[in-house]
Motif scaffolding. Structure first.
Motif, mmCIF file in Angstrom:
data_model
loop_
_atom_site.group_PDB
_atom_site.id
_atom_site.type_symbol
_atom_site.label_atom_id
_atom_site.label_comp_id
_atom_site.label_asym_id
_atom_site.label_seq_id
_atom_site.Cartn_x
_atom_site.Cartn_y
_atom_site.Cartn_z
ATOM 1 N N ARG A 62 97.390 -43.976 62.824
ATOM 2 C CA ARG A 62 97.832 -43.027 61.621
ATOM 3 C C ARG A 62 99.400 -43.613 61.191
ATOM 4 N N THR A 63 99.877 -45.256 61.309
ATOM 5 C CA THR A 63 100.822 -45.239 61.471
ATOM 6 C C THR A 63 100.438 -46.298 60.565
ATOM 7 N N ALA A 64 99.394 -46.571 60.756
ATOM 8 C CA ALA A 64 98.873 -48.767 59.905
ATOM 9 C C ALA A 64 98.704 -47.288 58.842
ATOM 10 N N ARG A 89 98.918 -53.142 55.784
ATOM 11 C CA ARG A 89 98.260 -52.642 56.924
ATOM 12 C C ARG A 89 98.507 -53.553 58.409
ATOM 13 N N GLN A 90 97.876 -54.684 58.002
ATOM 14 C CA GLN A 90 98.222 -54.928 59.092
ATOM 15 C C GLN A 90 99.417 -56.005 59.762
ATOM 16 N N GLN A 91 100.331 -56.120 58.944
ATOM 17 C CA GLN A 91 101.821 -56.441 58.868
ATOM 18 C C GLN A 91 102.053 -55.160 60.334
ATOM 19 N N VAL A 92 101.444 -53.713 59.574
ATOM 20 C CA VAL A 92 102.086 -52.875 60.285
ATOM 21 C C VAL A 92 101.789 -52.911 61.929
ATOM 22 N N LEU A 93 100.347 -53.294 61.737
ATOM 23 C CA LEU A 93 99.911 -53.374 63.076
ATOM 24 C C LEU A 93 100.626 -53.998 64.024
ATOM 25 N N ASP A 94 100.648 -55.593 63.444
ATOM 26 C CA ASP A 94 101.641 -56.368 64.315
ATOM 27 C C ASP A 94 103.339 -55.876 64.922
ATOM 28 N N ALA A 95 103.158 -54.918 64.336
ATOM 29 C CA ALA A 95 104.674 -54.982 64.250
ATOM 30 C C ALA A 95 104.605 -53.938 65.771
ATOM 31 N N ARG A 129 105.097 -52.056 70.778
ATOM 32 C CA ARG A 129 104.488 -51.765 72.158
ATOM 33 C C ARG A 129 104.933 -52.986 73.516
ATOM 34 N N ALA A 130 104.557 -54.499 72.962
ATOM 35 C CA ALA A 130 105.142 -55.393 74.020
ATOM 36 C C ALA A 130 105.865 -54.948 74.664
#
Length: 148
Positions: free
Chosen positions: A32-34, A43-49, A54-55
């Protein structure tokens, strides 16, 4: 909508991301955030962030810092939007908070309705705001209540 109201909405979104990390709600909150940021490279930058967040949280690194980083990212995005796009993004942040609260909360009235003003209902200790010219924040849980 005033700057402080937008900041409160952004802060609620950032808190939802942090609370979801390490829970069963993570995959839904991550997606949902992405979606809020559209497609392509952003979108990919957001997923990576999100994955880095999380890590870092799993390693015990600053939840407050992670929440502030997501608050700032959401606030920057809100600053760049206006009209219907801003309302859509705010509604998406409300849905994000509902997703973080879990499927039972989302099925019991979570989500967002936007018709000029936006009302957000807090569940499971989430922060909620009602935006009608001013910001009202509430915590429906008494201090020290179990988060679980």
């Amino acid at each position: 909508m005033r700057g402080e109201a937008l900041r409160a909405v952004a802060a609620a979104g950032g808190a939802a991301v942090v609370r979801a990390a390490g829970t069963d709600a993570w995959a839904d909150v991550r997606e949902r955030t992405a979606e809020l940021f559209g497609g392509g490279a952003e979108r990919q930058q957001v997923l990576d962030a999100l994955d880095r967040t999380r890590a870092e949280l799993a390693a015990g690194d600053g939840a407050a810092d992670a929440g502030a980083q997501w608050r700032d990212r959401f606030a920057r995005r809100l600053d760049g939007l206006d009209g219907a796009e801003r309302l859509r993004f705010i509604g998406g942040l409300a849905e994000l908070a509902a997703a973080e609260a879990g499927p039972a909360a989302a099925g019991a009235g979570g989500g967002a309705t936007v018709q000029g003003d936006l009302s957000v209902r807090a569940e499971r200790g989430a922060v909620a705001g009602v935006f009608q010219g001013s910001v009202h924040l509430e915590n429906p849980r008494p201090p020290g209540a179990d988060q679980g």
